[in-house]
Design a protein around this motif. Structure first.
Motif, PDB file in Angstrom:
ATOM      1  N   ILE A 261     -18.511  -1.880   4.606  1.00 23.61           N
ATOM      2  CA  ILE A 261     -17.181  -2.075   4.016  1.00 23.61           C
ATOM      3  C   ILE A 261     -17.283  -2.878   2.723  1.00 23.61           C
ATOM      4  N   THR A 262     -18.049  -3.951   2.746  1.00 19.36           N
ATOM      5  CA  THR A 262     -18.204  -4.788   1.548  1.00 19.36           C
ATOM      6  C   THR A 262     -18.776  -3.976   0.397  1.00 19.36           C
ATOM      7  N   GLU A 263     -19.783  -3.170   0.687  1.00 22.02           N
ATOM      8  CA  GLU A 263     -20.393  -2.353  -0.366  1.00 22.02           C
ATOM      9  C   GLU A 263     -19.399  -1.336  -0.922  1.00 22.02           C
ATOM     10  N   ARG A 264     -18.656  -0.702  -0.047  1.00 20.58           N
ATOM     11  CA  ARG A 264     -17.730   0.330  -0.510  1.00 20.58           C
ATOM     12  C   ARG A 264     -16.510  -0.237  -1.219  1.00 20.58           C
ATOM     13  N   LEU A 265     -16.086  -1.441  -0.831  1.00 23.97           N
ATOM     14  CA  LEU A 265     -14.966  -2.066  -1.539  1.00 23.97           C
ATOM     15  C   LEU A 265     -15.386  -2.507  -2.939  1.00 23.97           C
ATOM     16  N   ASP A 266     -16.657  -2.830  -3.102  1.00 21.78           N
ATOM     17  CA  ASP A 266     -17.215  -3.174  -4.410  1.00 21.78           C
ATOM     18  C   ASP A 266     -16.384  -4.229  -5.146  1.00 21.78           C
ATOM     19  N   GLY A 267     -15.974  -5.259  -4.414  1.00 28.35           N
ATOM     20  CA  GLY A 267     -15.246  -6.359  -5.032  1.00 28.35           C
ATOM     21  C   GLY A 267     -13.747  -6.159  -5.140  1.00 28.35           C
ATOM     22  N   GLU A 268     -13.260  -4.981  -4.816  1.00 30.23           N
ATOM     23  CA  GLU A 268     -11.823  -4.701  -4.891  1.00 30.23           C
ATOM     24  C   GLU A 268     -11.110  -5.327  -3.697  1.00 30.23           C
ATOM     25  N   THR A 269      -9.861  -5.697  -3.894  1.00 30.27           N
ATOM     26  CA  THR A 269      -9.033  -6.228  -2.815  1.00 30.27           C
ATOM     27  C   THR A 269      -8.206  -5.084  -2.245  1.00 30.27           C
ATOM     28  N   PRO A 270      -8.372  -4.782  -0.967  1.00 32.11           N
ATOM     29  CA  PRO A 270      -7.632  -3.657  -0.391  1.00 32.11           C
ATOM     30  C   PRO A 270      -6.160  -3.995  -0.169  1.00 32.11           C
ATOM     31  N   SER A 271      -5.331  -2.964  -0.218  1.00 31.54           N
ATOM     32  CA  SER A 271      -3.910  -3.123   0.083  1.00 31.54           C
ATOM     33  C   SER A 271      -3.748  -3.401   1.577  1.00 31.54           C
ATOM     34  N   ALA A 272      -2.557  -3.809   1.970  1.00 36.07           N
ATOM     35  CA  ALA A 272      -2.288  -4.068   3.390  1.00 36.07           C
ATOM     36  C   ALA A 272      -2.486  -2.801   4.218  1.00 36.07           C
ATOM     37  N   GLU A 273      -2.072  -1.657   3.693  1.00 37.96           N
ATOM     38  CA  GLU A 273      -2.240  -0.392   4.415  1.00 37.96           C
ATOM     39  C   GLU A 273      -3.721  -0.068   4.579  1.00 37.96           C
ATOM     40  N   LEU A 274      -4.499  -0.254   3.518  1.00 34.95           N
ATOM     41  CA  LEU A 274      -5.928   0.031   3.594  1.00 34.95           C
ATOM     42  C   LEU A 274      -6.611  -0.929   4.567  1.00 34.95           C
ATOM     43  N   GLU A 275      -6.208  -2.187   4.557  1.00 43.60           N
ATOM     44  CA  GLU A 275      -6.794  -3.152   5.495  1.00 43.60           C
ATOM     45  C   GLU A 275      -6.545  -2.739   6.948  1.00 43.60           C
ATOM     46  N   ALA A 276      -5.343  -2.281   7.229  1.00 47.34           N
ATOM     47  CA  ALA A 276      -5.033  -1.835   8.592  1.00 47.34           C
ATOM     48  C   ALA A 276      -5.932  -0.668   8.986  1.00 47.34           C
ATOM     49  N   ARG A 277      -6.127   0.267   8.078  1.00 44.04           N
ATOM     50  CA  ARG A 277      -6.996   1.411   8.353  1.00 44.04           C
ATOM     51  C   ARG A 277      -8.446   0.972   8.505  1.00 44.04           C
ATOM     52  N   LEU A 278      -8.870  -0.005   7.713  1.00 45.49           N
ATOM     53  CA  LEU A 278     -10.241  -0.493   7.792  1.00 45.49           C
ATOM     54  C   LEU A 278     -10.524  -1.166   9.134  1.00 45.49           C
ATOM     55  N   HIS A 279      -9.563  -1.922   9.643  1.00 48.90           N
ATOM     56  CA  HIS A 279      -9.751  -2.582  10.940  1.00 48.90           C
ATOM     57  C   HIS A 279      -9.960  -1.553  12.050  1.00 48.90           C
ATOM     58  N   VAL A 280      -9.159  -0.513  12.053  1.00 46.95           N
ATOM     59  CA  VAL A 280      -9.279   0.526  13.082  1.00 46.95           C
ATOM     60  C   VAL A 280     -10.598   1.280  12.921  1.00 46.95           C
ATOM     61  N   ALA A 281     -10.892   1.693  11.700  1.00 50.81           N
ATOM     62  CA  ALA A 281     -12.126   2.449  11.452  1.00 50.81           C
ATOM     63  C   ALA A 281     -13.360   1.607  11.753  1.00 50.81           C
ATOM     64  N   ALA A 282     -13.307   0.327  11.428  1.00 55.20           N
ATOM     65  CA  ALA A 282     -14.450  -0.556  11.693  1.00 55.20           C
ATOM     66  C   ALA A 282     -14.707  -0.676  13.188  1.00 55.20           C
ATOM     67  N   GLU A 283     -13.657  -0.765  13.980  1.00 56.68           N
ATOM     68  CA  GLU A 283     -13.840  -0.845  15.428  1.00 56.68           C
ATOM     69  C   GLU A 283     -14.412   0.461  15.978  1.00 56.68           C
ATOM     70  N   LEU A 284     -13.890   1.585  15.509  1.00 58.93           N
ATOM     71  CA  LEU A 284     -14.400   2.883  15.965  1.00 58.93           C
ATOM     72  C   LEU A 284     -15.871   3.053  15.595  1.00 58.93           C
ATOM     73  N   ASP A 285     -16.216   2.759  14.345  1.00 56.62           N
ATOM     74  CA  ASP A 285     -17.597   2.921  13.909  1.00 56.62           C
ATOM     75  C   ASP A 285     -18.519   1.890  14.561  1.00 56.62           C
ATOM     76  N   GLY A 286     -18.022   0.683  14.770  1.00 56.03           N
ATOM     77  CA  GLY A 286     -18.824  -0.330  15.452  1.00 56.03           C
ATOM     78  C   GLY A 286     -19.156   0.098  16.868  1.00 56.03           C
TER      79      GLY A 286
END
Length: 106
Positions: free
Chosen positions: A39-64
């Motif tokens: 996630i850190t590499e793909r964000l490349d220093g960008e700050t995600p929106s609230a919607e993107l953060e919500a999607r990242l939390h779900v996707a991170a749990e699934l991929d983890g």
């Protein structure tokens, strides 16, 4: 960034391990760190929106959870070539995150 997007405890819960061994906890910790690094590499220093953060939390749990289970399960499609050679088709370790960062691909 609202890190962490996934923790070892969340991974263990997602795979149904309520009383993990030390080995389970260590592996879940490595899996969480790997997902966080992706996630850190793909964000490349960008700050995600609230919607993107919500999607990242779900996707991170699934991929983890998927990464955790690959340690003890065969993955990919197995077939044998005409000469008896084994061919195994693998997949991305971050399929759910791929859908977040690369919609329509995969």
């Amino acid at each position: 960034m609202a890190a962490p997007y996934v923790t070892s405890a969340e991974i263990l819960a997602a795979v149904g391990i309520g009383s993990p061994s030390a080995g389970d906890t260590a592996w879940a910790t490595k899996c969480a760190a790997a997902i966080e690094a992706i996630i850190t590499e793909r964000l490349d220093g960008e700050t995600p929106s609230a919607e993107l953060e919500a999607r990242l939390h779900v996707a991170a749990e699934l991929d983890g959870a998927a990464l955790f289970t690959t340690r003890s399960s065969p993955h990919g499609v197995l077939s044998f070539g005409p000469d008896g050679d084994v061919v195994r088709l693998g997949s991305s370790q971050s399929r759910a995150l791929d859908n977040v960062f690369l919609p329509g691909v995969g």
